[in-house]
Design a protein around this motif. Sequence first.
Motif, short mmCIF file in Angstrom:
data_model
loop_
_atom_site.label_atom_id
_atom_site.label_comp_id
_atom_site.label_asym_id
_atom_site.label_seq_id
_atom_site.Cartn_x
_atom_site.Cartn_y
_atom_site.Cartn_z
N LEU A 113 0.90 -1.51 -0.11
CA LEU A 113 0.16 -0.33 -0.31
C LEU A 113 0.97 1.08 0.02
CD1 LEU A 113 -2.54 -1.13 2.59
CD2 LEU A 113 -3.23 -1.05 0.36
N GLY A 114 0.93 2.00 -0.73
CA GLY A 114 0.91 3.15 -0.75
C GLY A 114 0.82 4.46 0.65
N ALA A 115 1.62 5.09 0.88
CA ALA A 115 1.47 6.08 2.11
C ALA A 115 -0.14 6.72 2.27
CB ALA A 115 2.57 6.90 3.11
N ARG A 116 -0.78 7.37 1.09
CA ARG A 116 -2.08 8.10 1.17
C ARG A 116 -3.07 7.08 1.63
NH1 ARG A 116 -1.13 12.90 -3.11
NH2 ARG A 116 0.53 13.78 -2.23
N ARG A 117 -2.42 5.97 0.56
CA ARG A 117 -3.97 5.09 0.98
C ARG A 117 -4.04 3.92 2.46
NH1 ARG A 117 -3.94 -0.61 -3.14
NH2 ARG A 117 -6.46 -1.24 -2.49
N LEU A 118 -2.91 4.05 2.88
CA LEU A 118 -2.58 3.47 4.13
C LEU A 118 -3.50 4.10 5.29
CD1 LEU A 118 -1.06 1.21 5.60
CD2 LEU A 118 0.23 2.38 6.08
N HIS A 119 -2.65 5.59 4.89
CA HIS A 119 -3.91 6.49 5.74
C HIS A 119 -5.03 6.73 6.01
CE1 HIS A 119 -3.12 9.93 8.40
NE2 HIS A 119 -4.53 10.29 7.84
N ARG A 120 -5.27 6.58 4.35
CA ARG A 120 -6.94 6.50 4.21
C ARG A 120 -7.93 5.62 4.84
NH1 ARG A 120 -5.68 8.12 -1.24
NH2 ARG A 120 -5.98 6.00 -2.00
N ARG A 121 -7.16 4.74 4.27
CA ARG A 121 -7.55 2.93 5.16
C ARG A 121 -7.60 3.04 6.88
NH1 ARG A 121 -6.10 -1.39 0.90
NH2 ARG A 121 -7.22 -3.02 2.14
N SER A 122 -6.63 3.54 7.45
CA SER A 122 -5.84 3.53 8.72
C SER A 122 -7.92 4.44 8.84
CB SER A 122 -4.45 3.90 9.31
OG SER A 122 -3.83 2.87 8.77
N LEU A 123 -7.62 5.43 8.87
CA LEU A 123 -8.30 6.83 8.98
C LEU A 123 -9.80 6.14 9.38
CD1 LEU A 123 -8.14 10.15 7.59
CD2 LEU A 123 -7.39 9.34 10.04
N ALA A 124 -10.56 5.37 7.94
CA ALA A 124 -11.71 4.47 7.94
C ALA A 124 -12.07 3.66 9.14
CB ALA A 124 -12.04 3.96 7.26
N ALA A 125 -11.02 2.78 9.13
CA ALA A 125 -10.76 1.39 10.55
C ALA A 125 -10.29 1.88 11.84
CB ALA A 125 -10.00 0.63 9.81
N PHE A 126 -9.61 2.68 11.40
CA PHE A 126 -9.11 3.01 13.71
C PHE A 126 -9.28 4.28 13.84
CE2 PHE A 126 -5.97 0.29 11.22
CZ PHE A 126 -6.26 -1.05 11.93
N GLY A 127 -10.20 5.01 13.06
CA GLY A 127 -10.01 6.63 13.53
C GLY A 127 -9.07 7.62 13.20
N TYR A 128 -7.70 6.94 13.97
CA TYR A 128 -6.35 8.07 12.90
C TYR A 128 -5.29 7.11 11.88
CZ TYR A 128 -6.53 6.12 17.65
OH TYR A 128 -6.59 4.56 18.90
N GLY A 129 -4.37 7.97 11.38
CA GLY A 129 -3.57 6.62 10.98
C GLY A 129 -2.86 6.06 11.33
N PRO A 130 -2.38 5.49 11.04
CA PRO A 130 -0.83 4.30 11.51
C PRO A 130 0.08 5.28 12.29
CG PRO A 130 -0.37 5.16 8.74
CD PRO A 130 -1.73 5.72 9.29
N LYS A 131 0.55 6.32 12.03
CA LYS A 131 1.50 6.85 13.16
C LYS A 131 1.39 6.87 14.13
CE LYS A 131 5.50 8.65 9.56
NZ LYS A 131 5.76 10.04 9.58
N THR A 132 0.05 7.49 14.22
CA THR A 132 -0.69 7.57 15.78
C THR A 132 -0.87 5.83 16.22
OG1 THR A 132 -1.71 9.58 15.40
CG2 THR A 132 -3.08 8.72 16.60
N LEU A 133 -1.50 4.96 15.40
CA LEU A 133 -1.39 3.96 15.65
C LEU A 133 -0.68 3.13 16.21
CD1 LEU A 133 -3.65 1.41 16.32
CD2 LEU A 133 -3.29 0.80 13.33
N ALA A 134 0.08 3.59 15.89
CA ALA A 134 1.51 2.58 16.60
C ALA A 134 1.63 3.42 17.99
CB ALA A 134 2.49 2.84 15.09
N ARG A 135 1.46 5.13 17.81
CA ARG A 135 1.92 5.52 19.49
C ARG A 135 1.22 4.47 19.97
NH1 ARG A 135 1.01 11.26 20.42
NH2 ARG A 135 2.65 12.04 22.46
#
Length: 228
Positions: A155-177
């Motif tokens: 996945l590209g960074a932008r696509r990963l970010h969009r799907r993370s927002l929908a699934a987790f509520g925030y981007g992958p960096k915040t999820l990792a934190r």
Amino acid sequence: MYEERASRLAGAVVWRITPDGAVAGPVLPYGCMDLLWSEGRLLVAGPDTRAHPHDGPARRWAGLRFRPGTAPAFFGVPAHELRDRRVELADLWPAARVRRLGARVDKAADPVTALEEIALERSAGLPPPDPFLAPLVEALDAGRPVAATADELGLGARRLHRRSLAAFGYGPKTLARVLRLQRALALARSGVPLAETAVRAGYADQPHLARDVRELAGMPLGRLLVGG
């Protein structure tokens, strides 16, 4: 008093709070969403980016915490629309349906079990979760860098970010934190010294751990550990 157990719904946890006179600590970010019941009300807890305090008088609570990324399909809304919010379930589902479900939980001998049964029934009719969710959470929870994880998932960074927002509520960096915070708390509560906890959880050092805990939990690590 807080109690929890693994749910019959895959990857979920069910929990209860019974007033016992003790001051309840804040609800910390978990990367998850919850279905809540409290004395006649059905609510939804969105994904938190910071500690959520227990406001108001002590009361009974029952909840089901979904596996990260799976609640949006259950509730029918992208996770980012509920970020840092607590909303009535009737704001998302037809009011008549929510009244019937609320009455069912109210009458149950155990509200926790009733919530679990509702979740199992609805989840049985839903399509399987996005296959990228589990490997993403697993990689980030293991401390893998976001960019490397995106490459591994194709996945590209932008696509990963969009799907993370929908699934987790925030981007992958915040999820990792958020996941790193939970790793650190689990280690510290098991008796691992804080300097070692910081390294094993993925922080640069102990001061980095302390800063992150204060920002996400709203209190010093020592106070959080005493309360937890």
